[in-house]
Design a protein around this motif. Structure first.
Motif, PDB file in Angstrom:
ATOM      1  N   LEU A  37       0.834  -1.208   0.000  1.00  0.00           N
ATOM      2  CA  LEU A  37       0.000   0.000   0.000  1.00  0.00           C
ATOM      3  C   LEU A  37       0.868   1.257   0.000  1.00  0.00           C
ATOM      4  CD1 LEU A  37      -2.800  -1.054   2.532  1.00  0.00           C
ATOM      5  CD2 LEU A  37      -2.974  -0.888   0.040  1.00  0.00           C
ATOM      6  N   VAL A  38       1.963   1.242   0.764  1.00  0.00           N
ATOM      7  CA  VAL A  38       2.870   2.395   0.796  1.00  0.00           C
ATOM      8  C   VAL A  38       3.497   2.612  -0.578  1.00  0.00           C
ATOM      9  CG1 VAL A  38       5.017   3.302   1.774  1.00  0.00           C
ATOM     10  CG2 VAL A  38       3.343   2.203   3.261  1.00  0.00           C
ATOM     11  N   ILE A  39       3.916   1.520  -1.223  1.00  0.00           N
ATOM     12  CA  ILE A  39       4.509   1.635  -2.561  1.00  0.00           C
ATOM     13  C   ILE A  39       3.509   2.222  -3.551  1.00  0.00           C
ATOM     14  CG2 ILE A  39       5.364   0.324  -4.542  1.00  0.00           C
ATOM     15  CD1 ILE A  39       6.695  -1.585  -2.628  1.00  0.00           C
ATOM     16  N   LEU A  40       2.279   1.711  -3.532  1.00  0.00           N
ATOM     17  CA  LEU A  40       1.259   2.213  -4.461  1.00  0.00           C
ATOM     18  C   LEU A  40       0.988   3.697  -4.227  1.00  0.00           C
ATOM     19  CD1 LEU A  40      -1.263  -0.775  -4.471  1.00  0.00           C
ATOM     20  CD2 LEU A  40       0.366  -0.139  -6.253  1.00  0.00           C
ATOM     21  N   LEU A  41       0.947   4.098  -2.955  1.00  0.00           N
ATOM     22  CA  LEU A  41       0.736   5.513  -2.642  1.00  0.00           C
ATOM     23  C   LEU A  41       1.902   6.354  -3.150  1.00  0.00           C
ATOM     24  CD1 LEU A  41      -0.844   7.760  -1.229  1.00  0.00           C
ATOM     25  CD2 LEU A  41       0.359   7.161   0.902  1.00  0.00           C
ATOM     26  N   ALA A  42       3.140   5.866  -2.899  1.00  0.00           N
ATOM     27  CA  ALA A  42       4.326   6.596  -3.367  1.00  0.00           C
ATOM     28  C   ALA A  42       4.355   6.683  -4.885  1.00  0.00           C
ATOM     29  CB  ALA A  42       5.596   5.913  -2.851  1.00  0.00           C
ATOM     30  N   MET A  43       3.933   5.620  -5.571  1.00  0.00           N
ATOM     31  CA  MET A  43       3.934   5.622  -7.033  1.00  0.00           C
ATOM     32  C   MET A  43       2.897   6.599  -7.587  1.00  0.00           C
ATOM     33  SD  MET A  43       4.552   1.560  -7.914  1.00  0.00           S
ATOM     34  CE  MET A  43       4.726   1.815  -9.681  1.00  0.00           C
ATOM     35  N   VAL A  44       1.728   6.652  -6.959  1.00  0.00           N
ATOM     36  CA  VAL A  44       0.692   7.589  -7.410  1.00  0.00           C
ATOM     37  C   VAL A  44       1.173   9.027  -7.238  1.00  0.00           C
ATOM     38  CG1 VAL A  44      -1.604   8.486  -6.867  1.00  0.00           C
ATOM     39  CG2 VAL A  44      -1.251   6.031  -7.049  1.00  0.00           C
ATOM     40  N   ILE A  45       1.797   9.315  -6.084  1.00  0.00           N
ATOM     41  CA  ILE A  45       2.317  10.673  -5.847  1.00  0.00           C
ATOM     42  C   ILE A  45       3.434  10.989  -6.842  1.00  0.00           C
ATOM     43  CG2 ILE A  45       3.531  12.140  -4.188  1.00  0.00           C
ATOM     44  CD1 ILE A  45       2.102  10.589  -1.964  1.00  0.00           C
ATOM     45  N   SER A  46       4.315   9.999  -7.082  1.00  0.00           N
ATOM     46  CA  SER A  46       5.438  10.203  -7.995  1.00  0.00           C
ATOM     47  C   SER A  46       4.956  10.466  -9.420  1.00  0.00           C
ATOM     48  CB  SER A  46       6.369   8.987  -7.967  1.00  0.00           C
ATOM     49  OG  SER A  46       7.445   9.141  -8.859  1.00  0.00           O
ATOM     50  N   VAL A  47       3.966   9.691  -9.860  1.00  0.00           N
ATOM     51  CA  VAL A  47       3.446   9.860 -11.220  1.00  0.00           C
ATOM     52  C   VAL A  47       2.740  11.210 -11.366  1.00  0.00           C
ATOM     53  CG1 VAL A  47       1.750   8.985 -12.866  1.00  0.00           C
ATOM     54  CG2 VAL A  47       3.265   7.394 -11.691  1.00  0.00           C
ATOM     55  N   GLY A  48       2.090  11.665 -10.318  1.00  0.00           N
ATOM     56  CA  GLY A  48       1.367  12.927 -10.393  1.00  0.00           C
ATOM     57  C   GLY A  48       2.237  14.151 -10.244  1.00  0.00           C
ATOM     58  N   TYR A  49       3.444  13.972  -9.669  1.00  0.00           N
ATOM     59  CA  TYR A  49       4.288  15.136  -9.397  1.00  0.00           C
ATOM     60  C   TYR A  49       5.119  15.504 -10.624  1.00  0.00           C
ATOM     61  CZ  TYR A  49       7.737  18.206  -7.297  1.00  0.00           C
ATOM     62  OH  TYR A  49       8.543  19.283  -7.018  1.00  0.00           O
ATOM     63  N   GLY A  50       5.273  16.796 -10.855  1.00  0.00           N
ATOM     64  CA  GLY A  50       6.105  17.271 -11.958  1.00  0.00           C
ATOM     65  C   GLY A  50       5.745  18.701 -12.308  1.00  0.00           C
ATOM     66  N   GLU A  51       6.324  19.180 -13.381  1.00  0.00           N
ATOM     67  CA  GLU A  51       6.033  20.544 -13.817  1.00  0.00           C
ATOM     68  C   GLU A  51       4.549  20.706 -14.120  1.00  0.00           C
ATOM     69  OE1 GLU A  51       7.464  23.688 -17.316  1.00  0.00           O
ATOM     70  OE2 GLU A  51       8.473  21.747 -17.058  1.00  0.00           O
ATOM     71  N   TYR A  52       3.949  19.639 -14.624  1.00  0.00           N
ATOM     72  CA  TYR A  52       2.512  19.616 -14.877  1.00  0.00           C
ATOM     73  C   TYR A  52       1.876  18.700 -13.832  1.00  0.00           C
ATOM     74  CZ  TYR A  52      -1.808  19.621 -17.615  1.00  0.00           C
ATOM     75  OH  TYR A  52      -3.115  19.795 -18.033  1.00  0.00           O
ATOM     76  N   GLN A  53       1.304  19.291 -12.782  1.00  0.00           N
ATOM     77  CA  GLN A  53       0.776  18.512 -11.668  1.00  0.00           C
ATOM     78  C   GLN A  53      -0.515  17.793 -12.062  1.00  0.00           C
ATOM     79  OE1 GLN A  53       2.174  18.030  -8.793  1.00  0.00           O
ATOM     80  NE2 GLN A  53       3.624  19.699  -8.445  1.00  0.00           N
ATOM     81  N   VAL A  54      -0.622  16.543 -11.602  1.00  0.00           N
ATOM     82  CA  VAL A  54      -1.836  15.761 -11.852  1.00  0.00           C
ATOM     83  C   VAL A  54      -2.367  15.286 -10.502  1.00  0.00           C
ATOM     84  CG1 VAL A  54      -2.825  13.758 -13.015  1.00  0.00           C
ATOM     85  CG2 VAL A  54      -0.916  14.981 -14.070  1.00  0.00           C
ATOM     86  N   PRO A  55      -3.618  15.542 -10.176  1.00  0.00           N
ATOM     87  CA  PRO A  55      -4.176  15.100  -8.894  1.00  0.00           C
ATOM     88  C   PRO A  55      -4.129  13.574  -8.754  1.00  0.00           C
ATOM     89  CG  PRO A  55      -5.629  16.684  -9.968  1.00  0.00           C
ATOM     90  CD  PRO A  55      -4.583  16.304 -10.975  1.00  0.00           C
ATOM     91  N   PRO A  56      -3.938  13.064  -7.526  1.00  0.00           N
ATOM     92  CA  PRO A  56      -3.847  11.603  -7.326  1.00  0.00           C
ATOM     93  C   PRO A  56      -5.047  10.833  -7.878  1.00  0.00           C
ATOM     94  CG  PRO A  56      -3.144  12.765  -5.351  1.00  0.00           C
ATOM     95  CD  PRO A  56      -3.677  13.804  -6.285  1.00  0.00           C
ATOM     96  N   LEU A  57      -6.260  11.367  -7.695  1.00  0.00           N
ATOM     97  CA  LEU A  57      -7.434  10.663  -8.201  1.00  0.00           C
ATOM     98  C   LEU A  57      -7.408  10.575  -9.724  1.00  0.00           C
ATOM     99  CD1 LEU A  57     -10.089   9.278  -7.553  1.00  0.00           C
ATOM    100  CD2 LEU A  57     -11.226  11.519  -7.622  1.00  0.00           C
ATOM    101  N   ALA A  58      -6.955  11.642 -10.372  1.00  0.00           N
ATOM    102  CA  ALA A  58      -6.850  11.625 -11.836  1.00  0.00           C
ATOM    103  C   ALA A  58      -5.787  10.634 -12.295  1.00  0.00           C
ATOM    104  CB  ALA A  58      -6.522  13.031 -12.347  1.00  0.00           C
ATOM    105  N   VAL A  59      -4.698  10.514 -11.527  1.00  0.00           N
ATOM    106  CA  VAL A  59      -3.659   9.522 -11.833  1.00  0.00           C
ATOM    107  C   VAL A  59      -4.251   8.128 -11.802  1.00  0.00           C
ATOM    108  CG1 VAL A  59      -1.524   8.460 -11.013  1.00  0.00           C
ATOM    109  CG2 VAL A  59      -1.754  10.950 -10.994  1.00  0.00           C
TER     110      VAL A  59
END
Length: 351
Positions: A37-59
């Motif tokens: 669960l921690v890995i999945l949460l970290a991956m969702v945050i990682s995928v959403g983070y960047g110059e173009y932010q994407v909300p976790p739910l949208a990810v």
């Protein structure tokens, strides 16, 4: 489907179609679930983070192609960011399992692929391919890294042999080969062509930047096959931890199993290094942190270390992008910054 037997402290999984059973402490499944669960949460945050932010739910919606997903995120997430994060997780898994095996066969908690020369051998072979054969296909890189790591591992094993493969000799000879391979790598980067050397130096820092699904599909078979082998031989690691004499006394073909485990560790570390460069200390920290959660039994430790290693590299990659944004630090630099003090702490703690 595996059948399950339970006792007061253990869960035994038996596979009817295979001569295989796995014994886990009762806490192991809960620890694995928590880490997942921690890995999945970290991956969702990682995928959403960047110059173009994407909300976790949208990810989440975009990854699973839900009807309510916003198509404008598809290219950013599924093409640019998700493969990078998956590669980080897989690389961390491979390095942590390799570290668990090395520590098991040497009976030394300070051993790791990056310390006894396995990673250095893989790096030397990969850098040689990049610098000396600029037109070589990228698909050769994993095989070059595996070959370099295997050659170093075999040389360590042969030079440490004195009627048997003493764990302490394996470590001492491995440290020597780590220095030699590092010196030869520096030699390559000193006299190579500047553009190729620049590429090799970036690769040596350890980074998952720009990784695609091609790297995922190349790394995944190595990880699956050799992780299964590591899990099948986890019982032998438990016996080896009791000492060579006792292991031979209970009928374990010690040198044969130790050789297979060493090759397994080399394959996991070499494929990880070929994919993401030299990411240090994950093979040291992953097994140690996992032992705090599940104890010494290697059947649970191999699985827990895999998830712990994946989490470490995913979080390191995320921190590398966040701490000095918009500048980006390679995840190998982040793990080294954390892992070096951790290694010194272990040295001091164990005298």
């Amino acid at each position: 489907m595996p059948s399950q037997l339970m006792s007061n402290s253990w869960i035994v999984l038996r596979f009817p179609l295979l001569p295989l059973s796995i014994r886990l402490e009762k806490r192991v499944p809960w620890v694995l679930l928590s880490l997942l669960l921690v890995i999945l949460l970290a991956m969702v945050i990682s995928v959403g983070y960047g110059e173009y932010q994407v909300p976790p739910l949208a990810v989440f919606k975009t990854i699973f192609n839900l009807p309510t997903a916003n198509n404008e995120y598809d290219f950013i997430i599924n093409t640019l960011r998700l493969p990078r994060t998956v590669v980080a997780c897989l690389v961390g898994m491979g390095l942590a399992i390799a570290g668990t095996i090395i520590q098991g066969i040497t009976r030394n908690p300070l051993a790791a692929p990056g310390i006894i020369g396995v990673n250095a051998g893989a790096s030397l072979a990969a850098v040689s391919l990049i610098v000396l054969l600029p037109n070589a296909p990228v698909a050769l890189l994993p095989f070059a890294a595996f070959t370099g790591a295997l050659i170093v591992a075999v040389l360590i094993y042969l030079l440490a042999w004195d009627g048997g493969s003493s764990p302490i000799r394996l470590i001492l000879v491995g440290v020597g080969f780590n220095l030699i391979a590092g010196a030869l790598t520096n030699l390559m980067t000193t006299f190579g062509e500047i553009n190729r050397v620049s590429q090799a130096l970036i690769w040596l820092t350890g980074s998952v930047y720009g990784r695609s699904w091609e790297e995922v599909t190349a790394l995944l078979p190595w990880l699956i096959i050799f992780s299964i082998i590591a899990l099948l031989l986890a019982r032998d690691l438990n016996v080896m931890s009791l000492g060579d004499d006792l292991a031979k006394g209970v009928g374990t073909p010690l040198e044969w199993r130790r050789g297979i485990l060493l090759i397994t560790s080399v394959a996991l570390a070499g494929s990880a290094v070929a994919t993401a460069g030299s990411i240090q200390f994950v093979g040291l920290m992953g097994p140690h942190l996992s032992r705090l959660l599940v104890g010494q039994s290697h059947q649970g430790l191999v699985l827990t270390s895999a998830l712990m290693g994946g989490m470490l590299v995913v979080v390191a990659d995320l921190l590398g992008r966040m701490v000095f944004a918009p500048l980006e630090l390679p995840c190998g630099l982040v793990t080294a910054t954390i892992g070096a003090p951790f290694f010194i702490f272990l040295l001091v703690r164990r005298g």
